[in-house]
Design an enzyme around this catalytic site. Sequence first.
Site, PDB file in Angstrom:
ATOM      1  N   TYR A 141       0.823  -1.208   0.000  1.00  0.00           N
ATOM      2  CA  TYR A 141       0.000   0.000   0.000  1.00  0.00           C
ATOM      3  C   TYR A 141       0.860   1.262   0.000  1.00  0.00           C
ATOM      4  O   TYR A 141       0.446   2.298  -0.506  1.00  0.00           O
ATOM      5  CB  TYR A 141      -0.893   0.046   1.246  1.00  0.00           C
ATOM      6  CG  TYR A 141      -2.235  -0.630   1.106  1.00  0.00           C
ATOM      7  CD1 TYR A 141      -2.325  -1.961   0.721  1.00  0.00           C
ATOM      8  CD2 TYR A 141      -3.409   0.060   1.397  1.00  0.00           C
ATOM      9  CE1 TYR A 141      -3.550  -2.585   0.615  1.00  0.00           C
ATOM     10  CE2 TYR A 141      -4.639  -0.561   1.295  1.00  0.00           C
ATOM     11  CZ  TYR A 141      -4.708  -1.885   0.907  1.00  0.00           C
ATOM     12  OH  TYR A 141      -5.929  -2.491   0.806  1.00  0.00           O
ATOM     13  N   LYS A 186       2.863 -15.352   2.519  1.00  0.00           N
ATOM     14  CA  LYS A 186       3.022 -16.063   1.240  1.00  0.00           C
ATOM     15  C   LYS A 186       4.513 -16.347   1.105  1.00  0.00           C
ATOM     16  O   LYS A 186       5.189 -15.907   0.166  1.00  0.00           O
ATOM     17  CB  LYS A 186       2.472 -15.191   0.093  1.00  0.00           C
ATOM     18  CG  LYS A 186       2.448 -15.870  -1.258  1.00  0.00           C
ATOM     19  CD  LYS A 186       1.384 -16.956  -1.386  1.00  0.00           C
ATOM     20  CE  LYS A 186       1.455 -17.632  -2.753  1.00  0.00           C
ATOM     21  NZ  LYS A 186       0.591 -18.831  -2.856  1.00  0.00           N
ATOM     22  N   ASP A 219      -3.224 -18.226   0.605  1.00  0.00           N
ATOM     23  CA  ASP A 219      -4.260 -18.901  -0.193  1.00  0.00           C
ATOM     24  C   ASP A 219      -4.956 -19.987   0.633  1.00  0.00           C
ATOM     25  O   ASP A 219      -6.182 -20.110   0.621  1.00  0.00           O
ATOM     26  CB  ASP A 219      -3.681 -19.455  -1.513  1.00  0.00           C
ATOM     27  CG  ASP A 219      -2.380 -20.223  -1.347  1.00  0.00           C
ATOM     28  OD1 ASP A 219      -1.830 -20.239  -0.224  1.00  0.00           O
ATOM     29  OD2 ASP A 219      -1.913 -20.819  -2.332  1.00  0.00           O
ATOM     30  N   ASP A 243      -6.526  -6.822   4.189  1.00  0.00           N
ATOM     31  CA  ASP A 243      -7.641  -6.141   3.530  1.00  0.00           C
ATOM     32  C   ASP A 243      -8.562  -7.167   2.887  1.00  0.00           C
ATOM     33  O   ASP A 243      -9.783  -7.142   3.069  1.00  0.00           O
ATOM     34  CB  ASP A 243      -7.094  -5.173   2.473  1.00  0.00           C
ATOM     35  CG  ASP A 243      -8.207  -4.485   1.713  1.00  0.00           C
ATOM     36  OD1 ASP A 243      -9.151  -4.003   2.373  1.00  0.00           O
ATOM     37  OD2 ASP A 243      -8.150  -4.445   0.470  1.00  0.00           O
ATOM     38  N   ASP A 247     -12.586  -8.785   4.346  1.00  0.00           N
ATOM     39  CA  ASP A 247     -13.853  -8.743   3.601  1.00  0.00           C
ATOM     40  C   ASP A 247     -14.428 -10.155   3.512  1.00  0.00           C
ATOM     41  O   ASP A 247     -15.635 -10.367   3.656  1.00  0.00           O
ATOM     42  CB  ASP A 247     -13.655  -8.184   2.183  1.00  0.00           C
ATOM     43  CG  ASP A 247     -13.928  -6.678   2.097  1.00  0.00           C
ATOM     44  OD1 ASP A 247     -13.664  -5.977   3.091  1.00  0.00           O
ATOM     45  OD2 ASP A 247     -14.408  -6.224   1.037  1.00  0.00           O
TER      46      ASP A 247
HETATM   47  C1  IPM Z   1     -10.387  -0.988   4.149  1.00  0.00           C
HETATM   48  C2  IPM Z   1     -10.607  -0.362   2.797  1.00  0.00           C
HETATM   49  C3  IPM Z   1      -9.428   0.550   2.468  1.00  0.00           C
HETATM   50  C4  IPM Z   1      -8.190  -0.321   2.423  1.00  0.00           C
HETATM   51  C5  IPM Z   1      -9.584   1.359   1.167  1.00  0.00           C
HETATM   52  C6  IPM Z   1     -10.817   2.205   1.180  1.00  0.00           C
HETATM   53  C7  IPM Z   1      -8.371   2.189   0.890  1.00  0.00           C
HETATM   54  O1  IPM Z   1     -10.819  -1.338   1.832  1.00  0.00           O
HETATM   55  O2  IPM Z   1     -10.223  -0.240   5.132  1.00  0.00           O
HETATM   56  O3  IPM Z   1     -10.399  -2.214   4.229  1.00  0.00           O
HETATM   57  O4  IPM Z   1      -7.896  -0.936   1.381  1.00  0.00           O
HETATM   58  O5  IPM Z   1      -7.490  -0.374   3.434  1.00  0.00           O
HETATM   59 MG    MG Z   2     -10.989  -3.282   2.620  1.00  0.00          MG
END
Ligand code: IPM
Ligand code: MG
Length: 353
Positions: A141, A186, A219, A243, A247
């Site tokens: 990042y 990884k 993975d 990240d 999700d």
């Molecule tokens: C998160 C989001 C952010 C990230 C984005 C909005 C930059 O997806 O906080 O998980 O990738 O960190």
């Molecule tokens: Mg995110």
Amino acid sequence: MEALITLLPGDGIGPEVTECTQKVLDAVATMFGHTFNCDTQRIGGAAIDATGNPLPAATIASCEAADAVFLGAVGGPKWSDPNAKVRPEQGLLGLRSVLGVFANLRPVKVYSELVGASPLRPEILEGVDLVFVRELTGGIYFGEKTRDATSASDLCTYTVDEIERIVRVAARLAAERNGRLCSIDKANVLETSRLWRNVTDRLMPSEFPDIELETLLVDAAAMHLLSRPADFDVLVTENMFGDILTDEASMLAGSLGMLPSASLGTSTVGLYEPIHGSAPDIAGKGVANPCASIASVALLLRHSLGLHAEALAVEQAIGQAIAAGARTADIAAAGEAYISTTEMTAEILRGLN
Ligand code: IPM
Ligand code: MG
């Protein structure tokens, strides 16, 4: 107590969920006799539109003076042209960097009443209670980026210090919980991951001999998270893997709208955000789930203000509302009635009074 809190509504559903956050902070202040002075500032696309800068100096100044910062969400189609010079996300990444909040805690709690909201079978979800510790201010990042007409690159760098400090945060958390830590990398492909694994394998037995350490390739971790989620306690990983996996992990809880986060550094000043994004498809419709934001308020009260009873009260109020059947659209079963963002907040507030 008296505390200074910066509110950054941002974009999309950000302003809607930040309004709910403010209401909960006000209710906690009244109920427990505190004064929370809130200062609202711009970030992301809203800040680009107003000032040309996704992280204006006034926003940084307010956050640096605050005891804690709450952020709704940033981003949206209006600013997402791949050739755009400035992007809303730069505001958030810049803020994480400025505040030095390298440790991003993302707890995943499964409410028994919501197992039906998850695409996974109920028996897989039984006993799931885990926390991701995502490294937040390093890795790909923040590495050097290049792009020309024919190629592009993103550099991923980690230092021993960066790895040690995040692994220590995760190990301390595991010590307070069930004593199990899973480190995700990884290492079969990436040098940064090989360093990560070396550091973890050296540090854990010497500093945290009582913590059970498991190492998984990312993975495989993505798969194990769905096949045996209840086995995990604390999971630590680098920025981008964290990240993506968080999700994925939100599906255990039934919706991205349920997961809060706390980003912490070396001081108590923290940045608190729901893990969901700006959800442009539902922005302005009043249907966003405020639970992730309100649960982030609980984390704020606990980690930045040291208000443990207050944090618990907020978490219990969310649990009560869910148990009483309050559902926003994202967590309602097919055909089940659902309520709006403000109605859901009102249901939670009732449990606080
Ligand atoms: C998160 C989001 C952010 C990230 C984005 C909005 C930059 O997806 O906080 O998980 O990738 O960190
Ligand atoms: Mg995110």
